[in-house]
Write a protein that holds these residues in place. Structure first.
Motif, PDB file in Angstrom:
ATOM      1  N   GLY A  26      16.125   1.780   7.396  1.00 34.54           N
ATOM      2  CA  GLY A  26      16.003   2.120   5.974  1.00 34.54           C
ATOM      3  C   GLY A  26      17.360   2.385   5.355  1.00 34.54           C
ATOM      4  N   LEU A  27      18.170   3.216   6.041  1.00 33.73           N
ATOM      5  CA  LEU A  27      19.500   3.559   5.523  1.00 33.73           C
ATOM      6  C   LEU A  27      20.360   2.315   5.364  1.00 33.73           C
ATOM      7  N   LEU A  28      20.316   1.448   6.377  1.00 34.17           N
ATOM      8  CA  LEU A  28      21.161   0.251   6.321  1.00 34.17           C
ATOM      9  C   LEU A  28      20.664  -0.734   5.274  1.00 34.17           C
ATOM     10  N   VAL A  29      19.363  -0.811   5.084  1.00 29.68           N
ATOM     11  CA  VAL A  29      18.843  -1.682   4.021  1.00 29.68           C
ATOM     12  C   VAL A  29      19.364  -1.189   2.671  1.00 29.68           C
ATOM     13  N   ILE A  30      19.361   0.146   2.489  1.00 30.61           N
ATOM     14  CA  ILE A  30      19.855   0.704   1.215  1.00 30.61           C
ATOM     15  C   ILE A  30      21.354   0.444   1.060  1.00 30.61           C
ATOM     16  N   LEU A  31      22.096   0.753   2.107  1.00 26.97           N
ATOM     17  CA  LEU A  31      23.555   0.627   2.020  1.00 26.97           C
ATOM     18  C   LEU A  31      24.007  -0.827   1.871  1.00 26.97           C
ATOM     19  N   LEU A  32      23.399  -1.705   2.646  1.00 24.96           N
ATOM     20  CA  LEU A  32      23.902  -3.075   2.703  1.00 24.96           C
ATOM     21  C   LEU A  32      23.353  -3.973   1.604  1.00 24.96           C
ATOM     22  N   THR A  33      22.481  -3.439   0.752  1.00 25.98           N
ATOM     23  CA  THR A  33      22.048  -4.271  -0.369  1.00 25.98           C
ATOM     24  C   THR A  33      22.717  -3.826  -1.667  1.00 25.98           C
ATOM     25  N   ARG A  34      23.682  -2.903  -1.516  1.00 24.39           N
ATOM     26  CA  ARG A  34      24.434  -2.501  -2.713  1.00 24.39           C
ATOM     27  C   ARG A  34      25.309  -3.670  -3.168  1.00 24.39           C
ATOM     28  N   PRO A  35      25.594  -3.753  -4.469  1.00 24.81           N
ATOM     29  CA  PRO A  35      26.316  -4.905  -5.010  1.00 24.81           C
ATOM     30  C   PRO A  35      27.610  -5.237  -4.271  1.00 24.81           C
ATOM     31  N   ALA A  36      28.346  -4.189  -3.842  1.00 25.75           N
ATOM     32  CA  ALA A  36      29.623  -4.436  -3.163  1.00 25.75           C
ATOM     33  C   ALA A  36      29.425  -5.314  -1.930  1.00 25.75           C
TER      34      ALA A  36
ATOM     35  N   TYR B 240       0.796  -1.235   0.000  1.00 21.67           N
ATOM     36  CA  TYR B 240       0.000   0.000   0.000  1.00 21.67           C
ATOM     37  C   TYR B 240       0.824   1.278   0.000  1.00 21.67           C
ATOM     38  N   VAL B 241       2.135   1.172   0.181  1.00 27.75           N
ATOM     39  CA  VAL B 241       2.964   2.383   0.169  1.00 27.75           C
ATOM     40  C   VAL B 241       4.105   2.238  -0.863  1.00 27.75           C
ATOM     41  N   TYR B 242       4.909   1.208  -0.693  1.00 28.33           N
ATOM     42  CA  TYR B 242       6.116   1.085  -1.512  1.00 28.33           C
ATOM     43  C   TYR B 242       5.781   0.927  -3.000  1.00 28.33           C
ATOM     44  N   ILE B 243       4.912  -0.008  -3.309  1.00 26.75           N
ATOM     45  CA  ILE B 243       4.587  -0.244  -4.725  1.00 26.75           C
ATOM     46  C   ILE B 243       3.843   0.949  -5.341  1.00 26.75           C
ATOM     47  N   PRO B 244       2.820   1.513  -4.653  1.00 29.55           N
ATOM     48  CA  PRO B 244       2.181   2.709  -5.223  1.00 29.55           C
ATOM     49  C   PRO B 244       3.146   3.886  -5.407  1.00 29.55           C
ATOM     50  N   LEU B 245       4.198   3.956  -4.591  1.00 32.36           N
ATOM     51  CA  LEU B 245       5.182   5.043  -4.779  1.00 32.36           C
ATOM     52  C   LEU B 245       6.085   4.786  -5.987  1.00 32.36           C
ATOM     53  N   GLY B 246       5.996   3.621  -6.545  1.00 33.61           N
ATOM     54  CA  GLY B 246       6.826   3.313  -7.713  1.00 33.61           C
ATOM     55  C   GLY B 246       7.733   2.115  -7.469  1.00 33.61           C
ATOM     56  N   GLY B 247       7.880   1.733  -6.212  1.00 30.35           N
ATOM     57  CA  GLY B 247       8.705   0.575  -5.877  1.00 30.35           C
ATOM     58  C   GLY B 247      10.095   0.699  -6.458  1.00 30.35           C
ATOM     59  N   ASN B 248      10.516  -0.332  -7.191  1.00 31.15           N
ATOM     60  CA  ASN B 248      11.842  -0.270  -7.816  1.00 31.15           C
ATOM     61  C   ASN B 248      11.732  -0.032  -9.324  1.00 31.15           C
ATOM     62  N   ARG B 249      10.536   0.432  -9.730  1.00 31.51           N
ATOM     63  CA  ARG B 249      10.298   0.580 -11.181  1.00 31.51           C
ATOM     64  C   ARG B 249      10.792   1.914 -11.736  1.00 31.51           C
ATOM     65  N   LYS B 250      11.159   2.850 -10.847  1.00 25.04           N
ATOM     66  CA  LYS B 250      11.492   4.190 -11.352  1.00 25.04           C
ATOM     67  C   LYS B 250      12.959   4.553 -11.136  1.00 25.04           C
ATOM     68  N   GLY B 251      13.792   3.567 -11.228  1.00 26.87           N
ATOM     69  CA  GLY B 251      15.227   3.838 -11.112  1.00 26.87           C
ATOM     70  C   GLY B 251      15.749   3.650  -9.700  1.00 26.87           C
ATOM     71  N   PRO B 252      17.082   3.499  -9.577  1.00 26.87           N
ATOM     72  CA  PRO B 252      17.686   3.164  -8.276  1.00 26.87           C
ATOM     73  C   PRO B 252      17.529   4.243  -7.220  1.00 26.87           C
ATOM     74  N   TRP B 253      17.612   5.514  -7.633  1.00 23.74           N
ATOM     75  CA  TRP B 253      17.525   6.575  -6.623  1.00 23.74           C
ATOM     76  C   TRP B 253      16.115   6.681  -6.057  1.00 23.74           C
ATOM     77  N   ARG B 254      15.145   6.576  -6.964  1.00 28.49           N
ATOM     78  CA  ARG B 254      13.757   6.645  -6.514  1.00 28.49           C
ATOM     79  C   ARG B 254      13.433   5.442  -5.611  1.00 28.49           C
ATOM     80  N   LYS B 255      14.028   4.310  -5.956  1.00 28.95           N
ATOM     81  CA  LYS B 255      13.820   3.123  -5.128  1.00 28.95           C
ATOM     82  C   LYS B 255      14.342   3.368  -3.704  1.00 28.95           C
ATOM     83  N   ARG B 256      15.521   3.988  -3.623  1.00 25.41           N
ATOM     84  CA  ARG B 256      16.103   4.259  -2.299  1.00 25.41           C
ATOM     85  C   ARG B 256      15.234   5.227  -1.501  1.00 25.41           C
ATOM     86  N   VAL B 257      14.753   6.243  -2.208  1.00 21.58           N
ATOM     87  CA  VAL B 257      13.864   7.204  -1.522  1.00 21.58           C
ATOM     88  C   VAL B 257      12.611   6.479  -1.031  1.00 21.58           C
ATOM     89  N   ASN B 258      12.060   5.609  -1.879  1.00 22.32           N
ATOM     90  CA  ASN B 258      10.863   4.861  -1.487  1.00 22.32           C
ATOM     91  C   ASN B 258      11.113   3.981  -0.266  1.00 22.32           C
TER      92      ASN B 258
END
Lengths: 331, 464
Positions: free
Chosen positions: B337-347, B293-311
């Motif tokens: 949220g920050l750690l999910v973004i940082l720690l799921t980066r490819p590195a 009800y929030v993540y997917i309606p905001l665009g989820g991961n469909r609108k590019g990596p930066w928008r995904k991180r903001v979402n």
């Protein structure tokens, strides 16, 4: 009202487990630990008095001042006790000196004197003071008895004490006690603690009621209080003083009985009592148990009970009697 | 009424026996509705009016949404959402908001004091509000028809096992079950009771025992040693898990006894090897709510990596706020949220190790991370949380006393190990043999009584 429990033979297997060794011992089922059990006589010195008995003493108290008699207090014409029960309507006999003593346990100090309106209404001045005693007896029957059976009212279903009532009605039988005591023994001997809402003191000589030592409970000796909190209590007390003085009382006394933890385990005490009592704006005269208990080397509390021992109560009565004489309220 | 109270045990027995004595679903629905009202009113009776008000609004909103199309359809949805979020805003967030405004004024030297509301937070408000919103959204999306029967809809929101602490259900999963008459099923009763007992065990034997250590260490941070504080933090991780998942087990079990299946809310969250995985195993019904009800309606991961991180950040911020009106919850959510973004980066993902030792190390590291973040969740304010973490890290000496004796400390560790083993290797609560069930039932009752800590501790998640 007749209760099912009234019909029990207390010595039989289905009799009621009786609180004989102190309320905390009973709550924690620690009757098997001798160090928490102490005899507590209920008779006190009868102060001698030869003057004219013209004083009526009204006591707005709690369980600390239960079982007091006219003869325990000096020079009384009569003694009326009403537990903290407000909205009462009563009559003062103005041909006598009417004195009010408000006694409160420390654990109720904040909750009673921050929100509640402690006002009883004085109706007129005819000599019908005994009405108060009558009302008191009625109120204690309706409020303080586990009453799920046989009379059930809507209040019983939303009563905050419903779990205690259920436990009392479903499990308070002698034959179940070995099970409770086994659990209590397990906790006491293996985990070094008491069950339920009872806490063992750091020196292991006393039991404390959990809500008097928990930092999150308003009734606790360690609950954080600010000077503003204490000042608010003083404001409320001054309002109460004004009310009763206008109603015709010759004097209104105030006495806080410290939690046992306040005196027996004072490290970390929140200083609520001294903050209230030392406020120069406070208009009520004090029966200051805190200072006396604190300075004394004697022990004034029962080891397995929330209340004081005989020595503590006698000391308090002596203070009250001395105060009445000093203020010429008995002559 | 809390699940770990005598009142609930009596209530549950009476309601369940009565439930199966009724031979039609209409009567059962009425019974469950009345029972649920009583269950809720046992906390603060007056608050039933708030719950009742939102139920009426959402019931009519559902039908109006179904009948409408286009802008008016959307308008009815928005009205319903505003009503629900409005209740949350007033009862849960108003004081927090005003308190911060007052503090800001004070900071700038203006002693303006906007009055605060003096009222308690209605219990479980965030849970039933979210469940109600899920209904109108699903009707709006045409995933489920509007419910015509008011009693059924009211029961959907108020069904007592999950009313105050979830799982947060979806209409398409629960409504058909509530409407269908299902005869008494002994296997469901056995499984439900076994699950309830497991939940009780986790709550009264483990969580409330660990609470003694946690309360002590979080209440005496200054004088406790780093070792004691670390123990308190680790125990809190298990306390909150056993408390909340224990509640879910009791809820799922109680519903199962009455032939209603609720969704699973936890799947061994502490065996996760990343925060991302943790959130797919912890409070699943809330995570999936925010996803749908929030993540997917905001665009989820469909609108590019930066928008995904903001979402992701928005979702975790809201998740933090959902838990409570306090900066500690906001910090907790944002840090996750920050750690999910940082720690799921490819590195970081490449650091994944397929061997067992590597996987175990990742699980341990992730657990430490989650535990440190729980400190924010448990502390009274951010400064206290930071102080707690700093004292752990600075290897301070001090009191090693953690509120219980060594035997109880070791016993607590043993209980945690038993719980983890049971949930990893013996997951099913179904017991086919009656003899084994009776033995299990008796043993668990005895264990819960003799080793349970009964201080009428409420479930942690009730406050949300």
């Amino acid at each position: 009202m007749k209760y099912l429990t009234d019909a029990r033979d207390n010595n039989s297997w289905w009799g009621i487990y009786q609180c004989l060794n102190g309320d905390l011992v009973s709550m924690a089922y620690l009757d098997f630990v001798d160090r928490f059990i102490e005899a507590n006589p209920r008779t006190f010195n009868h102060p001698s008095f030869s003057g004219e008995r013209k004083t009526i003493l009204y006591m707005d108290g709690d369980s600390f001042t239960w079982h007091l008699h006219d003869s325990d207090i000096i020079g009384l014409d009569s003694f009326c006790y009403f537990q903290r029960n407000h909205g009462l309507k009563y009559h003062l006999d103005t041909s006598k000196r009417n004195v009010l003593v408000i006694e409160v346990s420390e654990r109720y100090l904040q909750s009673y004197f921050t929100g509640l309106q402690m006002f009883n209404e004085v109706l007129d001045t005819s000599a019908r003071k005994r009405d108060v005693a009558g009302i008191y007896l009625t109120s204690i029957n309706s409020s303080y008895t586990a009453s799920l059976l046989p009379s059930v009212s809507a209040d019983d279903f939303f009563n905050k004490y419903i779990n205690q009532n259920l436990q009392c009605n479903l499990f308070n039988y002698n034959f179940i006690m070995p099970m409770f005591e086994t659990k209590a023994a397990l906790n006491y001997y293996i985990f070094n603690r008491a069950s339920g809402d009872v806490v063992i003191s750091n020196d292991r000589n006393f039991l404390f009621f959990r809500e008097t030592v928990s930092k999150t409970d308003m009734g606790s000796s360690y609950y954080p209080v600010s000077t503003a909190d204490a000042a608010h209590i003083v404001d409320v007390l001054n309002g109460i003083y004004e009310h009763y003085k206008v109603a015709g009382f010759a004097e209104v006394y105030f006495s806080v009985i410290p939690n046992s933890a306040t005196i027996m385990q004072p490290e970390g005490y929140n200083q609520l009592i001294p903050m209230v009592q030392n406020d120069t704006r406070l208009r009520m005269k004090l029966i200051d148990a805190y200072s006396v208990f604190k300075q004394s080397h004697d022990v004034y509390y029962l080891p397995g009970d929330t209340h004081w021992n005989h020595k503590g109560k006698q000391l308090w009565l002596d203070m009250l009697n001395a105060r009445l004489v000093r203020d010429s309220l008995v002559q | 009424m809390t699940f770990n109270s005598l009142q609930f045990l009596v209530f549950f027995m009476v309601v369940t026996l009565w439930f199966f004595s009724l031979s039609n679903q209409k009567g059962r629905i009425l019974l469950l509705l009345i029972a649920s009202c009583y269950f809720y009113m046992a906390f603060i009776p007056e608050y039933i009016l708030i719950l009742g008000g939102t139920i009426v609004i959402d019931y009519f909103a559902g039908m109006l949404i179904e009948k409408s199309e286009g802008r008016s359809r959307k308008a009815w949805l928005i009205i319903s959402l505003i009503a629900n979020i409005g209740v949350l805003a007033v009862f849960k967030y108003y004081n927090f908001f005003i308190d911060n405004i007052n503090s800001s004024f004070l900071f700038f030297g203006k002693a303006t004091s906007i009055p605060l509301l003096k009222m308690a937070l209605p219990i479980g408000l965030s849970f039933h509000t979210f469940q109600a919103m899920s209904y109108t959204i699903e009707v709006y999306r045409k995933n489920h028809p509007a419910e015509r029967n008011f009693m059924v809809y009211a029961l959907y929101v108020m069904f007592y096992p999950q009313l105050v602490a979830g799982p947060i259900e979806r209409p398409q999963h629960i409504l058909p079950q509530l409407k269908e008459f299902r005869p008494y099923d002994w296997n469901n009763v056995k499984e439900g009771l076994a699950r309830m007992l497991w939940g009780f065990f986790k709550k009264v034997v483990i969580a409330d025992r660990l609470a003694m250590v946690v309360d002590r260490t979080f209440g005496h941070t200054q004088e406790s040693s780093s070792l004691a504080l670390a123990t308190g933090a680790i125990f809190y991780s298990f306390q909150i898990y056993c408390d909340f998942s224990g509640y879910s087990d009791i809820a799922i079990g109680a519903a199962k006894v009455m032939n209603v299946g609720l969704m699973e809310n936890f799947k061994e969250p502490y065996s996760s090897s990343s925060l991302h995985e943790f959130w797919s195993r912890w409070h699943i019904s809330l995570s999936s709510w925010f996803r749908d009800y929030v993540y997917i309606p905001l665009g989820g991961n469909r609108k590019g990596p930066w928008r995904k991180r903001v979402n992701i950040l928005i979702v975790f911020l809201l998740s933090g706020l959902w838990h409570g009106a306090n900066w500690t919850f906001i910090a907790w959510g944002l840090l996750h949220g920050l750690l999910v973004i940082l720690l799921t980066r490819p590195a970081f993902s490449k650091a994944a190790n397929s061997n067992k030792t590597g996987a175990l190390i990742k699980v341990v590291i992730n657990f430490i991370l989650v535990t440190l973040l729980w400190v924010f969740f448990r502390s009274e304010n951010i400064a206290a949380a930071w102080h707690y973490i700093k004292r752990i890290g600075s290897l301070q000496t001090g009191s090693n006393y953690v509120g219980v004796n060594k035997i109880e400390l070791m016993f607590s560790v043993l209980l945690i190990a038993i719980m983890l083993y049971r949930e990893k290797y013996l997951r099913s609560h179904a017991i086919a043999s009656n003899t084994r069930f009776y033995f299990y039932f008796g043993a668990m009752v005895v264990i819960c009584y003799f080793f349970g800590v009964f201080t009428e501790n409420q479930f942690i998640y009730f406050q949300f």
